[in-house]
Write a protein that holds these residues in place. Structure first.
Motif, mmCIF file in Angstrom:
data_model
loop_
_atom_site.group_PDB
_atom_site.id
_atom_site.type_symbol
_atom_site.label_atom_id
_atom_site.label_comp_id
_atom_site.label_asym_id
_atom_site.label_seq_id
_atom_site.Cartn_x
_atom_site.Cartn_y
_atom_site.Cartn_z
ATOM 1 N N LEU A 1 0.866 -1.176 0.000
ATOM 2 C CA LEU A 1 0.000 0.000 0.000
ATOM 3 C C LEU A 1 0.907 1.233 0.000
ATOM 4 O O LEU A 1 0.890 2.046 0.914
ATOM 5 C CB LEU A 1 -0.903 -0.017 1.242
ATOM 6 C CG LEU A 1 -2.177 0.843 1.204
ATOM 7 C CD1 LEU A 1 -3.106 0.370 0.079
ATOM 8 C CD2 LEU A 1 -2.914 0.755 2.536
ATOM 9 N N LYS A 2 1.694 1.364 -1.067
ATOM 10 C CA LYS A 2 2.780 2.338 -1.109
ATOM 11 C C LYS A 2 2.318 3.780 -0.979
ATOM 12 O O LYS A 2 3.063 4.643 -0.525
ATOM 13 C CB LYS A 2 3.555 2.185 -2.420
ATOM 14 C CG LYS A 2 4.367 0.907 -2.516
ATOM 15 C CD LYS A 2 5.138 0.882 -3.834
ATOM 16 C CE LYS A 2 5.979 -0.381 -3.946
ATOM 17 N NZ LYS A 2 6.749 -0.415 -5.220
ATOM 18 N N TYR A 3 1.096 4.051 -1.393
ATOM 19 C CA TYR A 3 0.640 5.432 -1.432
ATOM 20 C C TYR A 3 0.134 5.940 -0.085
ATOM 21 O O TYR A 3 0.027 7.143 0.116
ATOM 22 C CB TYR A 3 -0.463 5.587 -2.484
ATOM 23 C CG TYR A 3 0.036 5.460 -3.904
ATOM 24 C CD1 TYR A 3 0.449 6.582 -4.614
ATOM 25 C CD2 TYR A 3 0.096 4.221 -4.534
ATOM 26 C CE1 TYR A 3 0.916 6.484 -5.919
ATOM 27 C CE2 TYR A 3 0.561 4.103 -5.840
ATOM 28 C CZ TYR A 3 0.968 5.226 -6.527
ATOM 29 O OH TYR A 3 1.439 5.119 -7.808
ATOM 30 N N PHE A 4 -0.203 5.048 0.835
ATOM 31 C CA PHE A 4 -0.779 5.455 2.115
ATOM 32 C C PHE A 4 0.083 4.974 3.273
ATOM 33 O O PHE A 4 0.651 3.882 3.232
ATOM 34 C CB PHE A 4 -2.197 4.904 2.270
ATOM 35 C CG PHE A 4 -3.197 5.540 1.348
ATOM 36 C CD1 PHE A 4 -3.840 6.714 1.693
ATOM 37 C CD2 PHE A 4 -3.476 4.964 0.114
ATOM 38 C CE1 PHE A 4 -4.756 7.307 0.839
ATOM 39 C CE2 PHE A 4 -4.394 5.539 -0.750
ATOM 40 C CZ PHE A 4 -5.032 6.715 -0.386
ATOM 41 N N GLY A 5 0.140 5.818 4.298
ATOM 42 C CA GLY A 5 0.889 5.458 5.490
ATOM 43 C C GLY A 5 0.275 6.079 6.727
ATOM 44 O O GLY A 5 -0.665 6.877 6.644
ATOM 45 N N GLY A 6 0.824 5.716 7.869
ATOM 46 C CA GLY A 6 0.385 6.280 9.144
ATOM 47 C C GLY A 6 1.538 7.018 9.800
ATOM 48 O O GLY A 6 2.709 6.660 9.612
ATOM 49 N N GLU A 7 1.215 8.043 10.545
ATOM 50 C CA GLU A 7 2.254 8.884 11.140
ATOM 51 C C GLU A 7 1.777 9.428 12.481
ATOM 52 O O GLU A 7 0.612 9.801 12.638
ATOM 53 C CB GLU A 7 2.585 10.030 10.185
ATOM 54 C CG GLU A 7 3.673 10.969 10.656
ATOM 55 C CD GLU A 7 3.930 12.070 9.636
ATOM 56 O OE1 GLU A 7 4.726 11.843 8.703
ATOM 57 O OE2 GLU A 7 3.319 13.155 9.776
#
Length: 215
Positions: free
Chosen positions: A79-85
């Motif tokens: 899911l390269k386009y989305f992440g958590g921070e």
């Protein structure tokens, strides 16, 4: 409360470290530090409470403030386009001495609001969308922020309120693991009475620059 924030930062770093040491080929965790300065900040939608209930007032300007903080996050290969921070940062937008116009049942009244020292510490959890370029990565994100505001020069003490945290920026990789970035931030939260029986919406804009390490 400072101890709580300190423990929160340590937990974030430990969580990030545990992910890093247990990393598989599927994840791209990162840690970063940043600093910057406010573009503009104000208290809007000013209303009275308690004995001042039913009254409204003019916006109150805040001085631009330095800002500094830390963040940790990750992206998944599938899911390269989305992440958590998650990030923690602090600013000191001093409430300037200024004229304040109050409207109520008795008509309009103008008074001088004395200056107040104000510190706002934010702990935010964001969903981030990026373009996964190998060298340049534009990104944007939004999430929930917990805003801890204190006013040492006021008898109101401090409080924690939920609010909105929005960001947009671009990062450039200098090496395979080290990236520099520039970022715009917007904060909004409703502050409870913090001086003189007034409550208002906190709105702040920041530009920050930082360096991150991507594992």
């Amino acid at each position: 409360m400072i101890a709580v924030i300190g423990w929160f930062v340590m937990i974030l770093l430990l969580c990030g470290s545990s992910v890093l040491f247990e990393r598989t080929a599927n994840a791209e965790p990162y840690v970063a530090g940043f600093a910057g300065y406010g573009l503009s900040a104000q208290l809007s939608d000013v209303k009275g409470s308690g004995d001042m209930a039913g009254s409204t007032g003019s916006n109150l300007g805040l001085q631009n403030s330095p800002i500094y903080g830390l963040k940790v996050g990750y992206f998944l290969d599938n899911l390269k386009y989305f992440g958590g921070e998650a990030e923690v940062y602090t600013a000191t937008p001093y409430l300037k001495q200024q004229h304040f116009t109050k409207s109520g049942s008795g008509g309009e009244q103008t008074a001088i609001v004395p200056g107040h020292r104000l510190r706002v510490t934010t702990a935010a959890f964001n969903v981030v969308y990026r373009y996964p370029g190998e060298i340049v990565q534009p990104y944007a994100g939004a999430g929930l922020g917990l805003f801890w505001y204190t006013s040492p020069s006021s008898t109101a003490g401090s409080a924690i309120r939920p609010g909105l945290n929005v960001l947009a920026g671009v990062r450039g990789f200098m090496t395979k693991h080290i990236a520099a970035f520039g970022e715009y931030k917007f904060n909004q939260a409703s502050f409870l009475p913090f001086f003189g029986g007034l409550k208002a919406d906190y709105n702040a804009h920041f530009v920050v620059f930082g360096v991150g390490y991507h594992f």
